[in-house]
Design a protein around this motif. Structure first.
Motif, PDB file in Angstrom:
ATOM      1  N   ALA A 200       7.355  12.650   9.375  1.00 12.15           N
ATOM      2  CA  ALA A 200       7.931  11.358   9.005  1.00 12.15           C
ATOM      3  C   ALA A 200       7.396  10.891   7.653  1.00 12.15           C
ATOM      4  CB  ALA A 200       7.615  10.325  10.079  1.00 12.15           C
ATOM      5  N   ALA A 201       7.126  11.830   6.782  1.00  6.93           N
ATOM      6  CA  ALA A 201       6.411  11.540   5.532  1.00  6.93           C
ATOM      7  C   ALA A 201       7.122  10.561   4.611  1.00  6.93           C
ATOM      8  CB  ALA A 201       6.136  12.846   4.780  1.00  6.93           C
ATOM      9  N   SER A 202       8.430  10.402   4.739  1.00  6.52           N
ATOM     10  CA  SER A 202       9.142   9.469   3.862  1.00  6.52           C
ATOM     11  C   SER A 202       9.493   8.162   4.561  1.00  6.52           C
ATOM     12  CB  SER A 202      10.431  10.121   3.332  1.00  6.52           C
ATOM     13  OG  SER A 202      11.347  10.369   4.400  1.00  6.52           O
ATOM     14  N   ILE A 203       8.928   7.942   5.745  1.00  6.01           N
ATOM     15  CA  ILE A 203       9.226   6.713   6.498  1.00  6.01           C
ATOM     16  C   ILE A 203       8.084   5.728   6.334  1.00  6.01           C
ATOM     17  CG2 ILE A 203       9.600   5.727   8.781  1.00  6.01           C
ATOM     18  CD1 ILE A 203      10.901   8.339   9.619  1.00  6.01           C
ATOM     19  N   THR A 204       8.384   4.561   5.792  1.00  5.30           N
ATOM     20  CA  THR A 204       7.402   3.494   5.678  1.00  5.30           C
ATOM     21  C   THR A 204       8.127   2.158   5.612  1.00  5.30           C
ATOM     22  OG1 THR A 204       5.387   2.768   4.529  1.00  5.30           O
ATOM     23  CG2 THR A 204       7.237   3.458   3.156  1.00  5.30           C
ATOM     24  N   GLY A 205       7.458   1.119   6.076  1.00  3.42           N
ATOM     25  CA  GLY A 205       8.001  -0.230   5.967  1.00  3.42           C
ATOM     26  C   GLY A 205       9.010  -0.624   7.033  1.00  3.42           C
ATOM     27  N   GLY A 206       9.421   0.324   7.871  1.00  2.00           N
ATOM     28  CA  GLY A 206      10.464   0.034   8.841  1.00  2.00           C
ATOM     29  C   GLY A 206       9.921  -0.375  10.194  1.00  2.00           C
ATOM     30  N   GLU A 207      10.820  -0.918  11.015  1.00  2.00           N
ATOM     31  CA  GLU A 207      10.499  -1.262  12.391  1.00  2.00           C
ATOM     32  C   GLU A 207      11.422  -0.466  13.300  1.00  2.00           C
ATOM     33  OE1 GLU A 207       9.192  -5.163  14.781  1.00  2.00           O
ATOM     34  OE2 GLU A 207      11.105  -5.359  13.758  1.00  2.00           O
ATOM     35  N   PHE A 208      10.836   0.273  14.238  1.00  2.00           N
ATOM     36  CA  PHE A 208      11.596   1.166  15.098  1.00  2.00           C
ATOM     37  C   PHE A 208      11.583   0.628  16.529  1.00  2.00           C
ATOM     38  CE2 PHE A 208      10.340   3.350  11.382  1.00  2.00           C
ATOM     39  CZ  PHE A 208      11.442   4.135  11.047  1.00  2.00           C
ATOM     40  N   VAL A 209      12.763   0.185  16.965  1.00  2.10           N
ATOM     41  CA  VAL A 209      12.903  -0.450  18.273  1.00  2.10           C
ATOM     42  C   VAL A 209      13.102   0.616  19.342  1.00  2.10           C
ATOM     43  CG1 VAL A 209      14.319  -2.006  19.667  1.00  2.10           C
ATOM     44  CG2 VAL A 209      13.849  -2.545  17.263  1.00  2.10           C
TER      45      VAL A 209
ATOM     46  N   VAL B  51       0.789  -1.229   0.000  1.00  3.68           N
ATOM     47  CA  VAL B  51       0.000   0.000   0.000  1.00  3.68           C
ATOM     48  C   VAL B  51       0.826   1.286   0.000  1.00  3.68           C
ATOM     49  CG1 VAL B  51      -1.901  -1.195   1.122  1.00  3.68           C
ATOM     50  CG2 VAL B  51      -0.274   0.106   2.518  1.00  3.68           C
ATOM     51  N   SER B  52       2.115   1.210   0.323  1.00  4.01           N
ATOM     52  CA  SER B  52       2.915   2.440   0.312  1.00  4.01           C
ATOM     53  C   SER B  52       2.944   3.107  -1.066  1.00  4.01           C
ATOM     54  CB  SER B  52       4.343   2.161   0.795  1.00  4.01           C
ATOM     55  OG  SER B  52       4.342   1.829   2.169  1.00  4.01           O
ATOM     56  N   PRO B  53       3.036   2.358  -2.168  1.00  2.00           N
ATOM     57  CA  PRO B  53       2.988   3.011  -3.478  1.00  2.00           C
ATOM     58  C   PRO B  53       1.668   3.716  -3.760  1.00  2.00           C
ATOM     59  CG  PRO B  53       3.917   0.804  -3.662  1.00  2.00           C
ATOM     60  CD  PRO B  53       3.325   0.916  -2.292  1.00  2.00           C
ATOM     61  N   LYS B  54       0.638   3.418  -2.951  1.00  5.41           N
ATOM     62  CA  LYS B  54      -0.684   4.016  -3.141  1.00  5.41           C
ATOM     63  C   LYS B  54      -0.960   5.127  -2.132  1.00  5.41           C
ATOM     64  CE  LYS B  54      -2.216  -0.502  -4.790  1.00  5.41           C
ATOM     65  NZ  LYS B  54      -3.092  -1.673  -4.538  1.00  5.41           N
ATOM     66  N   GLY B  55       0.077   5.531  -1.377  1.00  7.55           N
ATOM     67  CA  GLY B  55      -0.050   6.699  -0.515  1.00  7.55           C
ATOM     68  C   GLY B  55      -0.252   6.431   0.956  1.00  7.55           C
ATOM     69  N   VAL B  56      -0.317   5.167   1.370  1.00  7.30           N
ATOM     70  CA  VAL B  56      -0.540   4.835   2.786  1.00  7.30           C
ATOM     71  C   VAL B  56       0.746   4.291   3.385  1.00  7.30           C
ATOM     72  CG1 VAL B  56      -1.867   3.456   4.428  1.00  7.30           C
ATOM     73  CG2 VAL B  56      -2.976   4.366   2.373  1.00  7.30           C
ATOM     74  N   ARG B  57       1.243   4.980   4.396  1.00  4.86           N
ATOM     75  CA  ARG B  57       2.464   4.531   5.078  1.00  4.86           C
ATOM     76  C   ARG B  57       2.124   3.502   6.151  1.00  4.86           C
ATOM     77  NH1 ARG B  57       5.190   7.672   8.148  1.00  4.86           N
ATOM     78  NH2 ARG B  57       3.709   9.385   8.504  1.00  4.86           N
ATOM     79  N   VAL B  58       2.953   2.482   6.285  1.00  7.20           N
ATOM     80  CA  VAL B  58       2.783   1.450   7.312  1.00  7.20           C
ATOM     81  C   VAL B  58       4.127   1.253   8.001  1.00  7.20           C
ATOM     82  CG1 VAL B  58       2.090  -0.925   7.813  1.00  7.20           C
ATOM     83  CG2 VAL B  58       1.040   0.295   5.887  1.00  7.20           C
ATOM     84  N   VAL B  59       4.151   1.457   9.311  1.00  8.91           N
ATOM     85  CA  VAL B  59       5.397   1.299  10.070  1.00  8.91           C
ATOM     86  C   VAL B  59       5.128   0.479  11.326  1.00  8.91           C
ATOM     87  CG1 VAL B  59       6.453   3.411   9.203  1.00  8.91           C
ATOM     88  CG2 VAL B  59       5.053   3.493  11.266  1.00  8.91           C
TER      89      VAL B  59
END
Length: 258
Positions: free
Chosen positions: A240-249, A168-176
């Motif tokens: 954080a507009a360019s942050i997606t797909g990552g895991e933040f510990v 979904v990130s290519p469609k505008g929805v960020r997931v982190v």
């Protein structure tokens, strides 16, 4: 207070009446967002926000909360999946029957899957939105005596979240993902106090017992719910507009590898 540009955002927070979830709700309300959360009890109060009585470990509860978010908020811009926990007994793998495994999945994986499935299509139609899944460092550092099923469910949540982000990130929805270690919530305070009583020591001694079980926390203390909420608030914000797909510990250095 730092302005995270969240004013007016429609936010759904699961598990928002205690611990990390309550801190997350407080942060978004302080930032001017419109916030909804849920609880199994219907007699709780949530000043400034919407509280829906729903058991999210069931399909019906998730459907009720999603419907409330659509009717009372008009949809959501941000979803923060904080709900989680474990009721499994100690005793290792042999103590975990099918019912125990199912309970851990019903609480730690399926609410996120069901709510995303219900609410994500509207985000995709608008071409914007943020979804944050709160996982756990136990997906990488499980405690075999008592948290095998919980850790496995959180690992499944993390994998699901990563896959969803790629879709979904290519469609505008960020997931982190946000992966806390030991956080000093009401439940962890009660655990430390119980361990302290059993060991004949004080609360600080109980905390040391927990930290020893985890292999030590280099920072020397657990995180606070507010610290985790601050991280979540930043990741949900336009900052954080360019942050997606990552895991933040956020674990005080507990996980010994990068």
């Amino acid at each position: 207070m730092l302005n995270l540009e969240l004013s007016g955002k429609r936010v759904l927070v699961t598990g928002g009446t205690k611990g990390i979830g309550r801190a997350v709700v407080g942060l978004f309300l302080a930032q001017g967002a419109n916030v909804m959360t849920s609880a199994r009890q219907s007699d709780l109060e949530m000043p400034g926000g919407f509280l829906v009585a729903a058991d999210l470990s069931t399909r019906e509860g998730c459907e009720a909360l999603a419907a409330a978010a659509k009717t009372r908020l008009g949809g959501v811009d941000i979803i923060v999946h904080v709900l989680g926990g474990s009721s499994a007994p100690g005793g290792g793998f042999a103590a975990l029957d099918d019912e125990q495994w199912q309970r851990e999945l019903d609480l730690n994986l399926f609410p996120a899957v069901r709510l995303d499935r219900a609410l994500l299509p509207d985000m995709l139609a608008r071409g914007q939105g943020v979804i944050i899944h709160v996982t756990s460092i136990q997906s990488r550092l499980p405690l075999p005596e008592a948290t095998t099923a919980y850790a496995a469910a959180k690992a499944a949540l993390s994998t699901y979240s990563k896959s969803l982000s790629k879709e979904v990130s290519p469609k505008g929805v960020r997931v982190v993902r946000v992966s806390p270690g030991w956080v000093e919530t009401e439940a962890s305070v009660a655990l430390a106090e119980r361990l302290a009583q059993q060991a004949g020591t004080d609360y600080e001694g109980g905390k040391q017992i927990i930290m020893g079980t985890l292999g030590g926390i280099p920072l020397g203390r657990p995180s606070t719910p507010t610290e985790v909420a601050d991280l979540i608030g930043f990741l949900a914000s336009p900052r954080a507009a360019s942050i997606t797909g990552g895991e933040f510990v956020i674990d005080g250095g507990t996980v010994p590898t990068a």
